[in-house]
Design a protein around this motif. Sequence first.
Motif, short mmCIF file in Angstrom:
data_model
loop_
_atom_site.label_atom_id
_atom_site.label_comp_id
_atom_site.label_asym_id
_atom_site.label_seq_id
_atom_site.Cartn_x
_atom_site.Cartn_y
_atom_site.Cartn_z
N TYR A 125 -45.87 30.19 7.38
CA TYR A 125 -46.56 29.67 8.55
C TYR A 125 -48.01 29.41 8.20
N PRO A 159 -43.96 25.89 22.11
CA PRO A 159 -45.12 26.43 21.39
C PRO A 159 -46.43 26.05 22.08
N SER A 185 -46.85 26.54 16.50
CA SER A 185 -47.17 27.95 16.62
C SER A 185 -45.94 28.72 17.08
N SER A 186 -46.08 30.00 17.30
CA SER A 186 -44.95 30.85 17.67
C SER A 186 -44.41 30.47 19.05
N SER A 208 -41.99 31.96 22.44
CA SER A 208 -41.30 33.06 23.12
C SER A 208 -39.84 32.68 23.31
N LYS A 243 -40.76 37.14 20.04
CA LYS A 243 -41.56 36.02 19.57
C LYS A 243 -40.96 35.50 18.27
N VAL A 244 -40.84 34.19 18.19
CA VAL A 244 -40.32 33.55 16.99
C VAL A 244 -41.50 32.92 16.26
N ASP A 245 -41.64 33.23 14.99
CA ASP A 245 -42.79 32.77 14.21
C ASP A 245 -42.86 31.25 14.16
N GLY A 246 -44.09 30.76 14.08
CA GLY A 246 -44.29 29.34 13.87
C GLY A 246 -44.00 28.95 12.43
N TYR A 247 -44.13 27.68 12.14
CA TYR A 247 -43.82 27.21 10.79
C TYR A 247 -44.53 25.89 10.53
N TYR A 251 -37.37 28.77 8.65
CA TYR A 251 -37.63 28.70 10.09
C TYR A 251 -36.30 28.54 10.82
N TYR A 264 -31.15 33.23 17.50
CA TYR A 264 -31.60 32.47 16.34
C TYR A 264 -30.51 31.57 15.75
#
Length: 686
Positions: free
Chosen positions: A2, A583, A609-610, A612, A620-624, A656, A670
Amino acid sequence: MYISNKTVILIIGTILLICSDIMAIITPKDSIPSTRELAPVTIYSSRVPTKDNQLPVAVSVIGKDRLQVGQTKMSLFESLTAVPGVFAMNSENFAQDLRISIRGFGARAAFGIRGLKIVMDGIPESTPDGTAKLGNMDVGMVERVEVIKGATAGIYGNASGGVISLISEYIPEKPFAEFSTTLGAWGLARYQVKTGGTTGKFSYLANASRLQSTGYRDKSTLERNLINLKLGYQFTENAKLTFLAGYVDSPKAEDPGGLTLEEVGNNRRQARKANIDYNTTETFKQVRLAMVYDQNIGKNQQLNIRSFYVNRDFNTNQGFENSGQIAFKREFWGGGVAYQWTLRRYRLKTGVDLENQSDNRQRYDNKLGLRGTLRLDQLEDFRNVGLYILQEFTPTKHIRVAFNTRYDWVNLEVKDAFLSDGNQSATKNFKRFSPMLGISYNFNNRNTIYSNFTSNFETPSLNELTNNPTGQGGFNPDLAPQKSQNYELGYKAWLGTKIRVDLAVFKVKVQDEIVPYQLPNQVGRTFYRNAGLSTRNGLELGITYKMLPALTGYFNYTYSDFKYQSYQTLAGKYDGNALPGIPNHNVYSEIRYFPKTGFFAIAQFRSISSISANDANTVKVDGYALVNLRLGWQKQLKGILIEPFIGVNNINNAVYFANIQINATANRYYEPASGRFFFGGLKVRI
């Protein structure tokens, strides 16, 4: 991997500066001089054709080169991600189709498009209940895409987020034949043949393609065949009839399902076990027919008459037993009449839209992929009649005022044919007035500010209503339409001869937001409820920079601050929480190098960005960040155009998720995305 948004902006700026210096040295002096990206274009999806710099709404246009050249053409995901304000996910699960949102509307869709109006050649692709699937359309036959963001209920009715209007390729005067092949990782194979031309008053365009893939994850196989035909007959200089026909046969689109983080860590390519056991697969066939008649009456009047018919035969297996198989036969038909009258400072367009959707739906138990006991049998009807008046005033040469009004009658009815559990037949009726007021002020031909206000509405779809959490048929009695008020302020500018800027800020207040959720005893099945009040504040920035005649750069940034204001369920109170699935920051950049020598190069960069994943904002799911590259060569040889190309998506091999299942139970949020993806192809046009 990220990359923060500050770093993204610095990287993009550095790339642009370096490329500008390098290309200034290596670009031939006879490079193709093109300013098409900067010139104002006429927008047709507004229903009153108007130059984009005069419209009091945010609008973006994607041309044929950005849709087709160097692309896989698997879906519109590759192109729509380049539009500020648009966020797309689910590009690798063709059973669920793309999930596209504009200003947050559409993010809740469990599958396909929701809350947006999709139109193809002026004919609705969205059914009247507000749903659509872009998998029905062949990107390889699209000339351009127009995207209007917000402010559309006064024009099209039942939609909150905006309009995505696709226009098929223009029919050329000279006959041609075109063949193309694209091959890539994970079993990608796409074949296309296209031909067209004009003979006297008659013109034709025919296209056929086949798309297949084994997919990155287990149980992701896809097979899809599409045929499209476009015929035109020019009666006179002022009268034309267009006939459109399309056929889609999708014998297999598998669904690998959502995983937990632990399962992703063990093997991100695996499918959910229940999806394998219950053979989660979608199949459908669809026929689409339409006719459009356009007539100019003198110099100041136009008449448009259209009619269409769609027949869809759909079957799907879901990853559970009880009512886990769905089958329906859909008939969707309608049409409309529109009349336009133009004076020197005033334009009026008025018309009526008639749309009817009838779904003969059954649900069966899913016995490990085999059809079990019938659990639901009902006929669902959704009828919509909309009357609209679109007006445009130009009191001075600098000021333009648009005032649109539309009134919709909506009737929903379900007739229960499965009476062993009682008669669940029901009806619902809605009536809605949707005004829209927009004002634009042109300082000159190169600077425009605008503002608009609109009131939108969005009824629940038939799928949302008939997914009844009580377990019975009929409608969910507690699900109501959502309503919104939209405020927007924007600026459109052409700075010199090389830079175009589009800036929009907006605020949307939404009442009775429709949100998805799942139940612990029915994992994989999505239900819907209303969520009180929410607000959406955002900013959209788009910059086009013509660095050199052969070198163009694009930069888009979207800021989304979408929050619940009042929303409470038995599970908790969510006031102040962010809406899931969107995001806060979305950055896109693209550089296109097309010298006259025929070689071309395209670099694309995307960072978000991340996100919800649930209403509680506890997941929270990370951004990439992703980088894509395309290289190719266009060569003309004695009337034959040859275009070989290669490409790689996710060249940085970022890890991601292609999709997030909102409010999923059992932590199965996911759907992993593939890593580095190579493809290449060849196009030959005679």
